[in-house]
Design a protein around this motif. Structure first.
Motif, PDB file in Angstrom:
ATOM      1  N   SER A  21      10.169  19.128  -0.845  1.00  0.00           N
ATOM      2  CA  SER A  21       9.921  19.294   0.335  1.00  0.00           C
ATOM      3  C   SER A  21      10.063  18.054   1.384  1.00  0.00           C
ATOM      4  O   SER A  21       9.458  17.053   0.841  1.00  0.00           O
ATOM      5  CB  SER A  21       8.728  20.089   0.499  1.00  0.00           C
ATOM      6  N   PRO A  22      10.456  18.280   2.577  1.00  0.00           N
ATOM      7  CA  PRO A  22       9.934  16.899   3.319  1.00  0.00           C
ATOM      8  C   PRO A  22       8.545  16.397   3.567  1.00  0.00           C
ATOM      9  O   PRO A  22       8.357  15.377   3.754  1.00  0.00           O
ATOM     10  CB  PRO A  22      10.549  17.430   4.799  1.00  0.00           C
ATOM     11  N   ARG A  23       7.739  17.665   3.631  1.00  0.00           N
ATOM     12  CA  ARG A  23       6.257  16.970   3.658  1.00  0.00           C
ATOM     13  C   ARG A  23       5.922  16.290   2.412  1.00  0.00           C
ATOM     14  O   ARG A  23       5.325  15.196   2.653  1.00  0.00           O
ATOM     15  CB  ARG A  23       5.534  18.192   3.510  1.00  0.00           C
ATOM     16  N   VAL A  24       6.470  16.414   1.148  1.00  0.00           N
ATOM     17  CA  VAL A  24       6.177  15.615   0.174  1.00  0.00           C
ATOM     18  C   VAL A  24       6.858  14.216   0.405  1.00  0.00           C
ATOM     19  O   VAL A  24       6.318  13.064  -0.113  1.00  0.00           O
ATOM     20  CB  VAL A  24       6.689  16.284  -1.048  1.00  0.00           C
ATOM     21  N   LEU A  25       7.838  14.130   0.847  1.00  0.00           N
ATOM     22  CA  LEU A  25       8.751  13.045   0.814  1.00  0.00           C
ATOM     23  C   LEU A  25       7.878  11.983   1.895  1.00  0.00           C
ATOM     24  O   LEU A  25       7.735  10.994   1.696  1.00  0.00           O
ATOM     25  CB  LEU A  25      10.065  13.223   1.613  1.00  0.00           C
ATOM     26  N   TRP A  26       7.540  12.782   3.143  1.00  0.00           N
ATOM     27  CA  TRP A  26       6.823  12.040   4.165  1.00  0.00           C
ATOM     28  C   TRP A  26       5.426  11.537   3.503  1.00  0.00           C
ATOM     29  O   TRP A  26       5.132  10.289   3.751  1.00  0.00           O
ATOM     30  CB  TRP A  26       6.718  12.834   5.349  1.00  0.00           C
ATOM     31  N   THR A  27       4.967  12.239   2.958  1.00  0.00           N
ATOM     32  CA  THR A  27       3.653  11.824   2.239  1.00  0.00           C
ATOM     33  C   THR A  27       3.590  10.563   1.203  1.00  0.00           C
ATOM     34  O   THR A  27       2.873   9.568   1.295  1.00  0.00           O
ATOM     35  CB  THR A  27       2.947  12.962   1.600  1.00  0.00           C
ATOM     36  N   ALA A  28       4.666  10.807   0.467  1.00  0.00           N
ATOM     37  CA  ALA A  28       5.158   9.709  -0.350  1.00  0.00           C
ATOM     38  C   ALA A  28       5.462   8.267   0.372  1.00  0.00           C
ATOM     39  O   ALA A  28       4.999   7.258  -0.087  1.00  0.00           O
ATOM     40  CB  ALA A  28       5.796  10.169  -1.253  1.00  0.00           C
ATOM     41  N   ALA A  29       6.127   8.688   1.245  1.00  0.00           N
ATOM     42  CA  ALA A  29       6.518   7.319   2.029  1.00  0.00           C
ATOM     43  C   ALA A  29       5.411   6.755   2.824  1.00  0.00           C
ATOM     44  O   ALA A  29       5.239   5.369   2.808  1.00  0.00           O
ATOM     45  CB  ALA A  29       7.647   7.516   3.016  1.00  0.00           C
ATOM     46  N   GLY A  30       4.632   7.576   3.231  1.00  0.00           N
ATOM     47  CA  GLY A  30       3.245   7.083   3.965  1.00  0.00           C
ATOM     48  C   GLY A  30       2.399   6.270   2.965  1.00  0.00           C
ATOM     49  O   GLY A  30       1.893   5.136   3.170  1.00  0.00           O
ATOM     50  N   ALA A  31       2.210   6.791   1.656  1.00  0.00           N
ATOM     51  CA  ALA A  31       1.561   6.319   0.442  1.00  0.00           C
ATOM     52  C   ALA A  31       1.966   4.780   0.237  1.00  0.00           C
ATOM     53  O   ALA A  31       1.177   3.907   0.044  1.00  0.00           O
ATOM     54  CB  ALA A  31       1.317   7.165  -0.653  1.00  0.00           C
ATOM     55  N   VAL A  32       3.588   4.982  -0.072  1.00  0.00           N
ATOM     56  CA  VAL A  32       4.193   3.731  -0.335  1.00  0.00           C
ATOM     57  C   VAL A  32       3.869   2.596   0.631  1.00  0.00           C
ATOM     58  O   VAL A  32       3.492   1.458   0.361  1.00  0.00           O
ATOM     59  CB  VAL A  32       5.243   4.030  -0.505  1.00  0.00           C
ATOM     60  N   THR A  33       4.002   2.914   1.990  1.00  0.00           N
ATOM     61  CA  THR A  33       3.752   1.884   2.974  1.00  0.00           C
ATOM     62  C   THR A  33       2.592   1.551   3.229  1.00  0.00           C
ATOM     63  O   THR A  33       2.351   0.311   3.406  1.00  0.00           O
ATOM     64  CB  THR A  33       4.180   2.427   4.382  1.00  0.00           C
ATOM     65  N   THR A  34       1.214   2.356   3.083  1.00  0.00           N
ATOM     66  CA  THR A  34       0.059   1.903   2.914  1.00  0.00           C
ATOM     67  C   THR A  34      -0.276   1.080   1.937  1.00  0.00           C
ATOM     68  O   THR A  34      -0.841   0.131   1.963  1.00  0.00           O
ATOM     69  CB  THR A  34      -0.934   3.219   3.198  1.00  0.00           C
ATOM     70  N   LEU A  35       0.328   1.316   0.739  1.00  0.00           N
ATOM     71  CA  LEU A  35       0.041   0.333  -0.359  1.00  0.00           C
ATOM     72  C   LEU A  35       0.650  -0.839  -0.406  1.00  0.00           C
ATOM     73  O   LEU A  35       0.037  -2.017  -0.831  1.00  0.00           O
ATOM     74  CB  LEU A  35       0.384   1.055  -1.892  1.00  0.00           C
ATOM     75  N   LEU A  36       1.987  -1.011   0.159  1.00  0.00           N
ATOM     76  CA  LEU A  36       2.574  -2.142   0.596  1.00  0.00           C
ATOM     77  C   LEU A  36       1.823  -3.190   1.586  1.00  0.00           C
ATOM     78  O   LEU A  36       1.901  -4.412   1.397  1.00  0.00           O
ATOM     79  CB  LEU A  36       4.038  -1.872   0.802  1.00  0.00           C
ATOM     80  N   LEU A  37       1.534  -2.444   2.664  1.00  0.00           N
ATOM     81  CA  LEU A  37       0.530  -3.070   3.519  1.00  0.00           C
ATOM     82  C   LEU A  37      -0.431  -3.699   3.037  1.00  0.00           C
ATOM     83  O   LEU A  37      -1.129  -4.793   3.112  1.00  0.00           O
ATOM     84  CB  LEU A  37       0.269  -2.386   4.676  1.00  0.00           C
ATOM     85  N   LEU A  38      -1.241  -2.921   2.109  1.00  0.00           N
ATOM     86  CA  LEU A  38      -2.644  -3.445   1.624  1.00  0.00           C
ATOM     87  C   LEU A  38      -2.393  -4.509   0.507  1.00  0.00           C
ATOM     88  O   LEU A  38      -3.178  -5.467   0.448  1.00  0.00           O
ATOM     89  CB  LEU A  38      -3.172  -2.389   0.773  1.00  0.00           C
ATOM     90  N   ALA A  39      -1.382  -4.477  -0.314  1.00  0.00           N
ATOM     91  CA  ALA A  39      -0.843  -5.400  -0.947  1.00  0.00           C
ATOM     92  C   ALA A  39      -0.774  -6.958  -0.168  1.00  0.00           C
ATOM     93  O   ALA A  39      -0.797  -7.790  -0.709  1.00  0.00           O
ATOM     94  CB  ALA A  39       0.184  -5.074  -2.036  1.00  0.00           C
ATOM     95  N   TYR A  40       0.297  -6.681   0.580  1.00  0.00           N
ATOM     96  CA  TYR A  40       0.431  -7.862   1.557  1.00  0.00           C
ATOM     97  C   TYR A  40      -0.834  -8.588   2.111  1.00  0.00           C
ATOM     98  O   TYR A  40      -0.947  -9.687   1.939  1.00  0.00           O
ATOM     99  CB  TYR A  40       1.357  -7.723   2.679  1.00  0.00           C
ATOM    100  N   LEU A  41      -1.885  -7.713   2.494  1.00  0.00           N
ATOM    101  CA  LEU A  41      -3.084  -8.156   3.227  1.00  0.00           C
ATOM    102  C   LEU A  41      -3.949  -8.956   2.022  1.00  0.00           C
ATOM    103  O   LEU A  41      -4.438  -9.951   2.333  1.00  0.00           O
ATOM    104  CB  LEU A  41      -3.813  -6.884   3.669  1.00  0.00           C
ATOM    105  N   VAL A  42      -4.005  -8.473   0.865  1.00  0.00           N
ATOM    106  CA  VAL A  42      -4.794  -9.042  -0.154  1.00  0.00           C
ATOM    107  C   VAL A  42      -4.115 -10.205  -0.588  1.00  0.00           C
ATOM    108  O   VAL A  42      -4.678 -11.221  -0.928  1.00  0.00           O
ATOM    109  CB  VAL A  42      -5.034  -7.901  -1.241  1.00  0.00           C
ATOM    110  N   ALA A  43      -2.669 -10.061  -1.063  1.00  0.00           N
ATOM    111  CA  ALA A  43      -2.149 -10.944  -1.768  1.00  0.00           C
ATOM    112  C   ALA A  43      -1.512 -12.297  -0.894  1.00  0.00           C
ATOM    113  O   ALA A  43      -1.537 -13.389  -1.396  1.00  0.00           O
ATOM    114  CB  ALA A  43      -0.986 -10.296  -2.555  1.00  0.00           C
ATOM    115  N   PHE A  44      -0.980 -11.851   0.126  1.00  0.00           N
ATOM    116  CA  PHE A  44      -0.104 -13.041   0.858  1.00  0.00           C
ATOM    117  C   PHE A  44      -0.716 -13.528   2.340  1.00  0.00           C
ATOM    118  O   PHE A  44      -0.496 -14.468   2.887  1.00  0.00           O
ATOM    119  CB  PHE A  44       1.226 -12.521   0.992  1.00  0.00           C
ATOM    120  N   ASP A  45      -1.504 -12.463   2.920  1.00  0.00           N
ATOM    121  CA  ASP A  45      -1.811 -12.918   4.095  1.00  0.00           C
ATOM    122  C   ASP A  45      -3.025 -14.048   3.904  1.00  0.00           C
ATOM    123  O   ASP A  45      -3.991 -13.957   3.184  1.00  0.00           O
ATOM    124  CB  ASP A  45      -2.576 -11.782   4.915  1.00  0.00           C
ATOM    125  N   GLN A  46      -2.937 -15.274   4.716  1.00  0.00           N
ATOM    126  CA  GLN A  46      -3.845 -16.575   4.433  1.00  0.00           C
ATOM    127  C   GLN A  46      -4.729 -16.249   5.841  1.00  0.00           C
ATOM    128  O   GLN A  46      -5.249 -17.418   6.168  1.00  0.00           O
ATOM    129  CB  GLN A  46      -3.176 -17.551   4.095  1.00  0.00           C
TER     130      GLN A  46
END
Length: 67
Positions: free
Chosen positions: A16-41
């Motif tokens: 379903s499109p709802r599952v796809l949007w939820t998965a895309a939101g989760a991946v985007t959030t995790l990538l942003l968090l990984a950037y903030l923790v690992a690469f943002d100085q």
């Protein structure tokens, strides 16, 4: 012997499109968090040192070199 002429092709599962949007939101959030923790100085946390120190401690916790 069995008759395999009545076999129907398998169709791919419907996602379903709802599952796809939820998965895309989760991946985007995790990538942003990984950037903030690992690469943002400190570029994102200009407003105060609390967020910078929190991310700095997260880098040490994850073993990412930061200095």
């Amino acid at each position: 012997m069995s008759d395999i002429s009545n076999a129907q092709p398998l169709s791919p599962p419907v996602v379903s499109p709802r599952v796809l949007w939820t998965a895309a939101g989760a991946v985007t959030t995790l990538l942003l968090l990984a950037y903030l923790v690992a690469f943002d100085q400190g570029a994102v946390s200009q407003s105060g040192m609390y967020l910078h120190e929190l991310m700095h401690d997260g880098r040490h916790l994850l073993g990412v070199p930061c200095h």
